[in-house]
Design an enzyme around this catalytic site. Structure first.
Site, PDB file in Angstrom:
ATOM      1  CG  ASP A  57      -0.597   7.670  -2.501  1.00 45.56           C
ATOM      2  OD1 ASP A  57      -0.007   7.418  -1.903  1.00 45.56           O
ATOM      3  OD2 ASP A  57      -1.504   7.608  -3.255  1.00 45.56           O
ATOM      4  CE1 TYR A 160      -0.648  -1.860  10.315  1.00 46.60           C
ATOM      5  CE2 TYR A 160      -0.341  -3.556  12.175  1.00 46.60           C
ATOM      6  CZ  TYR A 160       0.050  -2.033  11.488  1.00 46.60           C
ATOM      7  OH  TYR A 160       0.597  -1.070  12.250  1.00 46.60           O
TER       8      TYR A 160
HETATM    9  N1  LIG Z   1      -0.936   3.618  16.916  1.00 44.93           N
HETATM   10  C1  LIG Z   1      -0.582   2.421  16.869  1.00 44.93           C
HETATM   11  O1  LIG Z   1      -0.592   1.474  17.946  1.00 44.93           O
HETATM   12  C2  LIG Z   1       0.594   1.720  15.913  1.00 44.93           C
HETATM   13  C3  LIG Z   1       1.230   0.366  16.663  1.00 44.93           C
HETATM   14  C4  LIG Z   1       2.326   0.083  15.679  1.00 44.93           C
HETATM   15  C5  LIG Z   1       2.400   0.484  14.391  1.00 44.93           C
HETATM   16  N2  LIG Z   1       1.833   1.885  14.231  1.00 44.93           N
HETATM   17  C6  LIG Z   1       2.362   2.262  12.722  1.00 44.93           C
HETATM   18  O2  LIG Z   1       2.487   3.681  12.931  1.00 44.93           O
HETATM   19  C7  LIG Z   1       2.170   4.331  11.779  1.00 44.93           C
HETATM   20  C8  LIG Z   1       1.625   5.707  12.383  1.00 44.93           C
HETATM   21  O3  LIG Z   1       0.360   5.100  12.775  1.00 44.93           O
HETATM   22  P1  LIG Z   1      -0.718   6.104  13.464  1.00 44.93           P
HETATM   23  O4  LIG Z   1      -1.242   5.151  14.673  1.00 44.93           O
HETATM   24  O5  LIG Z   1       0.031   7.385  13.887  1.00 44.93           O
HETATM   25  O6  LIG Z   1      -1.956   6.225  12.478  1.00 44.93           O
HETATM   26  P2  LIG Z   1      -2.786   7.815  12.046  1.00 44.93           P
HETATM   27  O7  LIG Z   1      -3.740   6.951  11.294  1.00 44.93           O
HETATM   28  O8  LIG Z   1      -3.100   8.422  13.229  1.00 44.93           O
HETATM   29  O9  LIG Z   1      -1.652   8.266  11.134  1.00 44.93           O
HETATM   30  C9  LIG Z   1      -1.349   7.976   9.770  1.00 44.93           C
HETATM   31  C10 LIG Z   1      -1.497   8.980   8.841  1.00 44.93           C
HETATM   32  O10 LIG Z   1      -0.892   8.376   7.718  1.00 44.93           O
HETATM   33  C11 LIG Z   1      -1.482   9.208   6.710  1.00 44.93           C
HETATM   34  N3  LIG Z   1      -1.534   8.284   5.238  1.00 44.93           N
HETATM   35  C12 LIG Z   1      -2.088   7.193   4.984  1.00 44.93           C
HETATM   36  N4  LIG Z   1      -1.756   6.503   4.019  1.00 44.93           N
HETATM   37  C13 LIG Z   1      -1.233   7.565   3.395  1.00 44.93           C
HETATM   38  C14 LIG Z   1      -0.220   7.601   2.091  1.00 44.93           C
HETATM   39  N5  LIG Z   1      -0.756   6.789   1.210  1.00 44.93           N
HETATM   40  N6  LIG Z   1       0.304   8.659   1.712  1.00 44.93           N
HETATM   41  C15 LIG Z   1       0.523   9.514   2.703  1.00 44.93           C
HETATM   42  N7  LIG Z   1       0.256   9.531   3.949  1.00 44.93           N
HETATM   43  C16 LIG Z   1      -0.658   8.620   4.452  1.00 44.93           C
HETATM   44  C17 LIG Z   1      -2.913   9.374   7.189  1.00 44.93           C
HETATM   45  O11 LIG Z   1      -3.380  10.343   6.307  1.00 44.93           O
HETATM   46  C18 LIG Z   1      -2.490   9.794   8.458  1.00 44.93           C
HETATM   47  O12 LIG Z   1      -2.322  11.164   8.787  1.00 44.93           O
HETATM   48  C19 LIG Z   1       1.701   3.427  10.915  1.00 44.93           C
HETATM   49  O13 LIG Z   1       2.582   2.957   9.758  1.00 44.93           O
HETATM   50  C20 LIG Z   1       0.938   2.412  11.722  1.00 44.93           C
HETATM   51  O14 LIG Z   1       0.887   1.063  11.008  1.00 44.93           O
HETATM   52  C21 LIG Z   1       1.102   2.183  14.682  1.00 44.93           C
END
Ligand SMILES: NC(=O)c1ccc[n+]([C@@H]2O[C@H](COP(=O)([O-])OP(=O)(O)OC[C@H]3O[C@@H](n4cnc5c(N)ncnc54)[C@H](O)[C@@H]3O)[C@@H](O)[C@H]2O)c1
Length: 252
Positions: A57, A160
């Protein structure tokens, strides 16, 4: 820094952007450890990619220290951190039907997106600062993940966006703090990428959110995020910068 044989930590590596980056780093010969709250999924992805996975975490000091110790035991001391762990809780700050947005929506996003990123960076950097440079110049690289929402956030994303703007704000001072130890810090601000998080936020269809994207008019692929993360590691002149990766998207 050539990532081959380097020990790399990818937080949030069980899913989406983190998993996409992990595939690319493994391909390039890096020794990758996925740190994720969801150990079951992290182990499944690690099994497919042939890398390591550890329960973590990111917002919890003891949990990060334990995962760092395990990753160091498995792959050697990590020099590269790709910090993808994040959550997105949408909701307008106040609505006629729902009243004010619960304060907890902000608190839980601060815990993962801001505290978690800061926590990994501070504990990771303290390890990296003790290592010898790999190529006579660099000791390590931190790649943080913000969001285009942290620069021009759409509605429903006030909380966010605030946490992602905070990650953007950390970039330059952190790069300055760690310059003495040969550690670079770069933040990626993605637009819309096809991941489980985006599917949830965009009600199941990330592609529907790209109407206003100039080109290419589609959600990004996690591997395209991975390519930029890899380039940041490989190019020593990138430091203290926030890079939008969004096909020209500007939220309206
Ligand atoms: N997908 C998009 O369009 C997008 C756009 C802008 C920013 N982001 C950012 O990119 C990053 C990845 O997003 P994603 O789309 O791959 O999301 P996702 O939900 O597919 O993956 C996120 C991962 O983070 C893990 N996680 C969450 N809280 C956690 C914690 N406290 N400790 C450890 N692991 C934790 C989850 O279990 C998950 O495996 C995030 O920070 C998100 O805000 C994503």
């Amino acid at each position: 820094m050539d990532v081959k044989n380097q020990s790399v930590v990818i937080t949030g590596g069980a899913s989406g952007l983190g998993a996409g980056a992990a595939g690319l780093f493994v391909e390039k010969g890096a020794k990758v450890a996925l740190f994720d709250r969801n150990l079951e999924l992290a182990e499944e992805v690690a099994g497919q990619l042939n890398c390591a996975a550890f329960q973590c975490d990111v917002a919890d000091e003891a949990s990060v220290l334990a995962a760092l110790e395990q990753a160091t035991g498995a792959n050697g001391a990590p020099r590269i951190f790709i910090n993808c762990a994040g959550i997105d809780i949408t909701g307008r700050i106040a609505t006629r039907g729902g009243g004010p947005q619960p304060l907890a929506a902000l608190g839980s996003q601060i815990a993962v997106n801001l505290t978690g990123t800061f926590n990994i960076c501070r504990l990771g950097a303290d390890l990296v600062r003790q290592l010898a440079p790999v190529d006579g110049e660099e000791q390590g690289v931190m790649v943080n993940v913000a969001s285009a929402a942290g620069l021009d956030g759409p509605r429903g994303q006030t909380a966010y966006a605030a946490t992602k703007a905070a990650v953007i704000g950390m970039t330059l001072p952190m790069a300055r703090d760690l310059a003495a130890y040969g550690v670079r810090v770069v933040t990626i601000a993605p637009g819309v990428f096809n991941t489980p998080l985006a599917a949830e936020v965009l009600r199941g269809d990330p592609e529907a959110a790209v109407e206003t994207v100039p080109f290419p008019k589609r959600a990004g692929k996690p591997a395209e995020f991975g390519k930029l993360a890899l380039h940041i590691c490989e190019n020593p002149m990138l430091n203290g910068e926030v890079i939008r990766l969004d096909a020209g998207l500007r939220a309206t």
